[in-house]
Design an enzyme around this catalytic site. Structure first.
Site, PDB file in Angstrom:
ATOM      1  N   ARG A  14     -16.237  27.330 -27.360  1.00 48.92           N
ATOM      2  CA  ARG A  14     -16.867  28.401 -28.155  1.00 48.92           C
ATOM      3  C   ARG A  14     -16.211  28.534 -29.519  1.00 48.92           C
ATOM      4  O   ARG A  14     -16.876  28.787 -30.517  1.00 48.92           O
ATOM      5  CB  ARG A  14     -16.768  29.742 -27.425  1.00 48.92           C
ATOM      6  CG  ARG A  14     -17.737  29.900 -26.295  1.00 48.92           C
ATOM      7  CD  ARG A  14     -17.691  31.306 -25.743  1.00 48.92           C
ATOM      8  NE  ARG A  14     -18.221  32.280 -26.683  1.00 48.92           N
ATOM      9  CZ  ARG A  14     -18.103  33.597 -26.537  1.00 48.92           C
ATOM     10  NH1 ARG A  14     -17.463  34.097 -25.494  1.00 48.92           N
ATOM     11  NH2 ARG A  14     -18.626  34.419 -27.421  1.00 48.92           N
ATOM     12  N   SER A  27       0.791  -1.231   0.000  1.00 48.08           N
ATOM     13  CA  SER A  27       0.000   0.000   0.000  1.00 48.08           C
ATOM     14  C   SER A  27       0.826   1.286   0.000  1.00 48.08           C
ATOM     15  O   SER A  27       0.733   2.093   0.898  1.00 48.08           O
ATOM     16  CB  SER A  27      -0.876  -0.004   1.260  1.00 48.08           C
ATOM     17  OG  SER A  27      -2.203   0.212   0.910  1.00 48.08           O
ATOM     18  N   TRP A  76     -15.234  33.371 -19.192  1.00 49.96           N
ATOM     19  CA  TRP A  76     -15.349  32.121 -19.935  1.00 49.96           C
ATOM     20  C   TRP A  76     -14.127  31.292 -19.553  1.00 49.96           C
ATOM     21  O   TRP A  76     -13.005  31.612 -19.959  1.00 49.96           O
ATOM     22  CB  TRP A  76     -15.363  32.360 -21.450  1.00 49.96           C
ATOM     23  CG  TRP A  76     -16.577  33.069 -21.952  1.00 49.96           C
ATOM     24  CD1 TRP A  76     -16.691  34.384 -22.285  1.00 49.96           C
ATOM     25  CD2 TRP A  76     -17.876  32.501 -22.190  1.00 49.96           C
ATOM     26  NE1 TRP A  76     -17.962  34.664 -22.708  1.00 49.96           N
ATOM     27  CE2 TRP A  76     -18.719  33.528 -22.665  1.00 49.96           C
ATOM     28  CE3 TRP A  76     -18.416  31.213 -22.047  1.00 49.96           C
ATOM     29  CZ2 TRP A  76     -20.060  33.322 -22.996  1.00 49.96           C
ATOM     30  CZ3 TRP A  76     -19.753  31.013 -22.387  1.00 49.96           C
ATOM     31  CH2 TRP A  76     -20.556  32.058 -22.850  1.00 49.96           C
ATOM     32  N   CYS A 100       3.018   6.423  -7.542  1.00 52.53           N
ATOM     33  CA  CYS A 100       3.064   7.705  -8.244  1.00 52.53           C
ATOM     34  C   CYS A 100       3.979   8.701  -7.531  1.00 52.53           C
ATOM     35  O   CYS A 100       4.373   9.705  -8.100  1.00 52.53           O
ATOM     36  CB  CYS A 100       1.677   8.322  -8.336  1.00 52.53           C
ATOM     37  SG  CYS A 100       0.412   7.157  -8.802  1.00 52.53           S
ATOM     38  N   TYR A 118     -16.401  31.277 -11.408  1.00 51.99           N
ATOM     39  CA  TYR A 118     -15.540  32.380 -11.851  1.00 51.99           C
ATOM     40  C   TYR A 118     -15.417  33.443 -10.777  1.00 51.99           C
ATOM     41  O   TYR A 118     -16.409  33.906 -10.215  1.00 51.99           O
ATOM     42  CB  TYR A 118     -16.084  33.023 -13.129  1.00 51.99           C
ATOM     43  CG  TYR A 118     -15.543  34.421 -13.333  1.00 51.99           C
ATOM     44  CD1 TYR A 118     -14.183  34.612 -13.613  1.00 51.99           C
ATOM     45  CD2 TYR A 118     -16.350  35.543 -13.203  1.00 51.99           C
ATOM     46  CE1 TYR A 118     -13.659  35.886 -13.758  1.00 51.99           C
ATOM     47  CE2 TYR A 118     -15.840  36.827 -13.354  1.00 51.99           C
ATOM     48  CZ  TYR A 118     -14.487  36.989 -13.624  1.00 51.99           C
ATOM     49  OH  TYR A 118     -13.972  38.244 -13.755  1.00 51.99           O
TER      50      TYR A 118
END
Lengths: 451, 451
Positions: free
Chosen positions: A445, A41, A437, A45, A429
């Protein structure tokens, strides 16, 4: 009738997640875990960060020791035990006790295979005993770190430009080595499209890594079994050490003759409940194939997230529950010094192979409002299905606060969102966090006009 | 037949987004924009950072000036023009040219209302001319900044604990003022549940803000029209300045008698195409009500993201296209010094009102692998529907790399994902970015057992 003995082969993420889950559901179940190394265990990474000494001791990477599993979870963890053979007819496993150098047969009622993977080793004539390192287990990480500490090598060649290669490049740069990297294709990070991969190649060069791209590893050169140089199809590179980053191979050689179905590259084939083709035999983690929900095809992918998720599903089912793993969408993220790289879904070459008609675009944006301090550049590439506008893939490169935005794209891919759906998302935001955006929406978009 | 003259009232986010979209689609269309201030297209969300001098000049907040719109976009922007009346029968608008102090009538074929909102001003007997500041327009920000610069006030009281109040607290702390904050409820950030709001209250206190909670603003005290103190139902607080953070009121007073339908608090009612009840009259931005897709109810919400999105939808439709705005899920994010706060969806008190049966949980996690430097604490609260496990809301508080994780929850809410769906998402993981189970997934794992 409920099976009695559960044997798990492999004591890292997938195996121990399953073992813990079974223990929670079945407090009295007999659970035996065979682990070939001394460790259980741990965060594989995290190994690059132990190599770089950002993480000071390897113990910090360990979530739970064999002793803790034994005493706190009543799980019979047997370290230094390597599985050699599975006899599915007699429901037993042949195991080597490496300490005692004894072989034994262990019966099981249910078996789970969670043997993970190992760094792919090229099959070459001259393979030195000293100086070539593959990074997959904690043991392999400890070995490299000890070597760096003791022999102070000055030069390193990394073979392979995937995320392990890049993370190891960072680690060795931090340790003060001069780092070169060989990659077969014309870019690093082959899981990115060429245009995005080139941005990462540029970033690596800026960090001081010498890249040998479009170049094939051919052989090593050594003296007294000690590495001297790497030979490619174009040159010979003198180096003190080599780190292998040529991919991860499932540890499934011991399953030969067991009747358990393996895919082409040796990964175990499982259904969405993590069951193999053999009754009472389950598998999870880096040794299995999983479904890519975007392509509809199965793939081998060695990632901690997948190991944990599939381990949990296997554990739930082994304990008599009913869980399933829907699959992945191919999300991966990687940090190299100040650069962040993320990807999800399919890339253009996948789509060409699958003959799916697509459109794609790339935009440059900012991670925060332009006027807000610390706003950094971010490049977002999106790929969508021609006609429908369904998202097929996304790739992100940036310097800070960039990569995690891929998660919205991963959610979008999983639930078949279109570019319009992405534009319509009520993403957060405020000037310190994003633009009005969000960059992923700005890319959507732009791309929607091409659909 | 295509309408000819488009008149837009209001030249900030929603209005100018629409104007620009119409210009792109209809290069020859006559577009007149009346803007009551001297500025167009600025980031209102950036004002606190101009007040704190993190952003040095207010010009940095301006995306495009009236002059740029006139010369580059051929949009007839008339600043210092305030709309006084809309005559929907004769399709004309009465406007005050504030510079010339002249009134004029302007005919329209199509009208768009994008007048935004203003800081709510309490109706009290003693309202001093000097020392009370509401933050909504760039002009109001410039005024406060100039006052800080010239008079160097030392103490500030903020009335209201919403995101404007918190951001202004940060700004004034940075400017070296001693800051107090009054809020009617027992916590700051009423859009969070009590348990989460308390964490933010604690954080504010740690930053040095004096909180007067469960306390109602009653009146001001002043001398020669200059503020001296704030009176609450519990005490009198001497202060040099007051900043109003009691909410945003839609600027729709001038629509009285126009026949355009307004909701209870004055926000304009529109359909999903941003059309009002009157033919050829559209509206968008901070002056309208939008649909909350989670509650199914309409709400007034003053946010830059919504202004831009609804402005784009209005512009598309005004130009003869066909766009619709599905609604919001209630996402908001706010930074106060080192703290990040994010929320989306419904909160417990909403659900109680709606009589929706729910379960909720809160977890403490980390933003990066525990062993990775810079890993910070993050608290995630999730709320899900009892029985189905459908996500209903999420709240996040953390110190760094925390808030943006709310975006996955926003996507989940929009597309009706369950906790199991969230657990199954293929979110990105590497030690510098997250844990193997992202904190939002860890919260979902904990909560799913209660469903």
């Amino acid at each position: 009738m409920m099976s009695n003995i559960l044997v798990i082969i492999g004591g890292d993420a997938a195996g121990m997640t399953a073992a813990s889950k079974v223990r929670r559901e079945q407090p009295d179940r007999k659970i035996i875990v065979f682990e070939k190394s001394a460790h259980t265990s741990y965060s594989a990474c995290g190994i690059p960060y132990f190599i770089s000494q950002i993480v000071e001791t390897y113990q910090e990477l360990i979530v739970r020791t064999p002793e803790e599993f034994r005493t706190q979870y009543n799980i019979d963890v047997r370290t230094m035990h390597k599985a050699l053979e599975v006899d599915t007819a007699k429901k037993r496993v042949r195991v080597l006790d490496k300490t005692a150098q004894l072989e034994l047969w262990q019966d099981y009622d249910q078996l789970m295979i969670a043997t993970g993977g190992k760094a792919f080793c090229p099959d070459v004539s001259e393979y030195p005993q000293v100086g070539v390192f593959g990074i997959s287990t904690l043991k392999s990480g400890i070995k490299l770190e000890a070597y760096l500490e003791e022999y102070r090598p000055r030069t390193a060649v990394i073979i392979g430009g995937g995320y392990i290669g890049l993370e190891m490049a960072e680690a060795l740069l931090i340790r003060g080595l001069s780092v070169s990297l060989i990659n077969r294709s014309g870019q690093v990070m082959n899981t990115l499209d060429t245009d995005m991969g080139e941005l990462v190649s540029e970033a690596m060069r800026k960090l001081g890594v010498t890249l040998y791209l479009n170049e094939e590893f051919v052989n090593f050169e050594s003296e007294n079994n000690k590495l001297k140089a790497v030979v490619t199809n174009k040159r010979t590179i003198t180096t003190d050490i080599v780190v292998l980053g040529m991919g991860i191979t499932p540890n499934t050689g011991f399953l030969k003759g067991s009747g358990i179905s393996l895919a082409k590259k040796g990964a175990i084939m499982v259904d969405d409940r993590m069951q193999t083709n053999i009754a009472d035999v389950y598998a999870a983690g880096d040794c299995i194939e999983v479904l890519n929900m975007v392509s509809g095809q199965h793939m081998h992918i060695a990632l901690g997230t997948v190991a944990n998720k599939t381990g949990l599903v296997a554990g739930t089912n082994l304990a008599g529950g009913n869980a399933s793993f829907p699959g992945v969408v191919g999300t991966a993220v990687c940090k190299v010094c100040t650069y962040e790289v993320a990807r999800t879904g399919l890339q253009e070459k996948d789509l060409d192979k699958l003959k799916i008609d697509y459109v794609s675009t790339k935009i440059e944006s900012k991670t925060r409002a332009g006027y807000y301090p610390g706003s950094k550049g971010i490049t977002v590439k999106l790929i969508a299905e021609k006609g429908t506008g369904r998202l097929l893939g996304g790739q992100i490169i940036g310097e800070e606060d960039a990569a995690k935005r891929v998660d919205v794209l991963a959610a979008a891919l999983t639930h078949n969102l279109t570019l319009q759906n992405i534009i319509d998302l009520d993403l957060s935001y405020a000037p310190p966090f994003s633009l009005v955006w969000d960059p992923v929406q700005a890319a959507a978009r732009k791309l929607i006009d091409q659909v």
